[in-house]
Design a protein around this motif. Structure first.
Motif, PDB file in Angstrom:
ATOM      1  N   GLY A 116      31.306  19.543  -8.924  1.00  0.00           N
ATOM      2  CA  GLY A 116      30.289  18.527  -9.134  1.00  0.00           C
ATOM      3  C   GLY A 116      30.904  17.152  -9.291  1.00  0.00           C
ATOM      4  O   GLY A 116      32.127  16.980  -9.220  1.00  0.00           O
ATOM      5  N   THR A 118      31.057  13.599 -11.747  1.00  0.00           N
ATOM      6  CA  THR A 118      30.873  13.229 -13.145  1.00  0.00           C
ATOM      7  C   THR A 118      29.686  12.290 -13.350  1.00  0.00           C
ATOM      8  O   THR A 118      29.139  12.217 -14.452  1.00  0.00           O
ATOM      9  CB  THR A 118      32.139  12.558 -13.699  1.00  0.00           C
ATOM     10  OG1 THR A 118      32.466  11.407 -12.889  1.00  0.00           O
ATOM     11  CG2 THR A 118      33.310  13.531 -13.676  1.00  0.00           C
ATOM     12  N   TRP A 122      24.095  17.455 -14.713  1.00  0.00           N
ATOM     13  CA  TRP A 122      24.632  18.813 -14.694  1.00  0.00           C
ATOM     14  C   TRP A 122      23.812  19.728 -13.801  1.00  0.00           C
ATOM     15  O   TRP A 122      24.329  20.664 -13.193  1.00  0.00           O
ATOM     16  CB  TRP A 122      24.674  19.353 -16.127  1.00  0.00           C
ATOM     17  CG  TRP A 122      25.212  20.733 -16.252  1.00  0.00           C
ATOM     18  CD1 TRP A 122      24.511  21.865 -16.545  1.00  0.00           C
ATOM     19  CD2 TRP A 122      26.568  21.155 -16.079  1.00  0.00           C
ATOM     20  NE1 TRP A 122      25.340  22.963 -16.570  1.00  0.00           N
ATOM     21  CE2 TRP A 122      26.619  22.539 -16.292  1.00  0.00           C
ATOM     22  CE3 TRP A 122      27.751  20.462 -15.766  1.00  0.00           C
ATOM     23  CZ2 TRP A 122      27.796  23.276 -16.207  1.00  0.00           C
ATOM     24  CZ3 TRP A 122      28.926  21.197 -15.675  1.00  0.00           C
ATOM     25  CH2 TRP A 122      28.940  22.568 -15.893  1.00  0.00           C
ATOM     26  N   SER A 123      22.522  19.443 -13.682  1.00  0.00           N
ATOM     27  CA  SER A 123      21.650  20.287 -12.856  1.00  0.00           C
ATOM     28  C   SER A 123      21.963  20.157 -11.368  1.00  0.00           C
ATOM     29  O   SER A 123      21.528  20.998 -10.579  1.00  0.00           O
ATOM     30  CB  SER A 123      20.182  19.918 -13.108  1.00  0.00           C
ATOM     31  OG  SER A 123      19.938  18.557 -12.797  1.00  0.00           O
ATOM     32  N   ARG A 125      25.055  20.192 -10.071  1.00  0.00           N
ATOM     33  CA  ARG A 125      26.363  20.769  -9.764  1.00  0.00           C
ATOM     34  C   ARG A 125      26.212  21.825  -8.668  1.00  0.00           C
ATOM     35  O   ARG A 125      25.126  22.382  -8.456  1.00  0.00           O
ATOM     36  CB  ARG A 125      26.971  21.396 -11.019  1.00  0.00           C
ATOM     37  CG  ARG A 125      26.217  22.623 -11.497  1.00  0.00           C
ATOM     38  CD  ARG A 125      26.634  23.021 -12.887  1.00  0.00           C
ATOM     39  NE  ARG A 125      25.975  24.235 -13.338  1.00  0.00           N
ATOM     40  CZ  ARG A 125      24.748  24.298 -13.804  1.00  0.00           C
ATOM     41  NH1 ARG A 125      24.010  23.215 -13.855  1.00  0.00           N
ATOM     42  NH2 ARG A 125      24.229  25.442 -14.203  1.00  0.00           N
ATOM     43  N   TYR A 127      27.609  25.507  -7.118  1.00  0.00           N
ATOM     44  CA  TYR A 127      28.329  26.713  -7.493  1.00  0.00           C
ATOM     45  C   TYR A 127      28.250  27.731  -6.351  1.00  0.00           C
ATOM     46  O   TYR A 127      27.326  27.702  -5.538  1.00  0.00           O
ATOM     47  CB  TYR A 127      27.764  27.326  -8.786  1.00  0.00           C
ATOM     48  CG  TYR A 127      26.404  27.962  -8.641  1.00  0.00           C
ATOM     49  CD1 TYR A 127      26.272  29.315  -8.302  1.00  0.00           C
ATOM     50  CD2 TYR A 127      25.245  27.218  -8.839  1.00  0.00           C
ATOM     51  CE1 TYR A 127      25.022  29.894  -8.171  1.00  0.00           C
ATOM     52  CE2 TYR A 127      23.999  27.797  -8.718  1.00  0.00           C
ATOM     53  CZ  TYR A 127      23.886  29.150  -8.382  1.00  0.00           C
ATOM     54  OH  TYR A 127      22.651  29.715  -8.245  1.00  0.00           O
TER      55      TYR A 127
END
Length: 215
Positions: A116, A118, A122-123, A125, A127
């Motif tokens: 991700g 900075t 966070w949502s 990111r 994966y």
């Protein structure tokens, strides 16, 4: 195995071109006995690229990755910095993070990676979760999930030829590549389709360099 590479891509219909360089080295590997070196080894990789989109956008991205692997596991992390600007208007910088882990058992592997920016929530990111099988380097298959779609692929290797294919669903996508190798020289052609309005073709050439060791 240590290696390096150069790349260049140009898409005239959208006014985009990109160039890149990458290299990696293995710490603690014995080139004359690669299987024995799997007990514990480290890997350091570097990559840098330049992207141009018409005259409105430029980006220089640099990344450094490090990983440690053993007989049954591999774990790694990476950091990247992106310098971006709109010529004559504005410029900004962004920081990227990556981390991953893999568990190895005989011919099977399970892996996960998180990445991700900075400055992004966070949502947002990215994966990936994956599983793979590799039978003596002759046959390999994998499945990967990125939270939106599945990628499934396999490869079959003969003496001088390797055939690889992959598919994406429920979003449509596929890719097929043929690689020919002889005496340390490799040539590869690849074709892919994504959705109904995007396809691509690529060609690469590489040479394997072996270190001679007198025992």
């Amino acid at each position: 195995m240590p290696g390096f590479g150069l790349s260049y891509v140009r898409l005239g219909e959208v006014g985009m071109q990109a160039a890149g360089v990458a290299a990696e080295i293995c710490l603690g590997c014995k080139l004359v006995n690669l299987e024995a070196s799997r007990s514990m080894a480290g890997r350091v990789a570097f990559s840098s690229s330049f992207l141009e989109l018409y005259s409105i956008y430029r980006r220089v991205y640099t990344e450094l990755d490090f990983s440690v692997s053993g007989t049954w596991f591999a774990v790694g992390a990476g950091y990247g910095f992106s310098a971006e600007w709109a010529p004559g208007l504005d410029h900004w910088g962004r920081h990227r993070y990556k981390s991953g882990v893999a568990l190895l058992w005989k011919v099977l592997s399970l892996s996960a990676m998180l990445s991700g920016w900075t400055d992004a929530p966070w949502s947002e990111r990215d994966y990936y979760l994956g599983a793979g099988v590799d039978v003596n380097g002759r046959f390999a298959g994998f499945v990967e999930w990125d939270g939106t779609s599945f990628d499934v692929g396999c490869s079959v290797r003969f003496e001088f030829l390797e055939v690889r294919s992959s598919y994406r669903f429920p979003e449509f996508g596929m890719a097929l590549s043929l690689s020919f190798g002889l005496g340390g020289l490799f040539a590869e052609g690849a074709y892919g389709v994504k959705s109904s309005n995007w396809d691509w073709f690529g060609f690469s050439f590489s040479k394997q360099i072996r270190k001679k060791t007198i025992l």
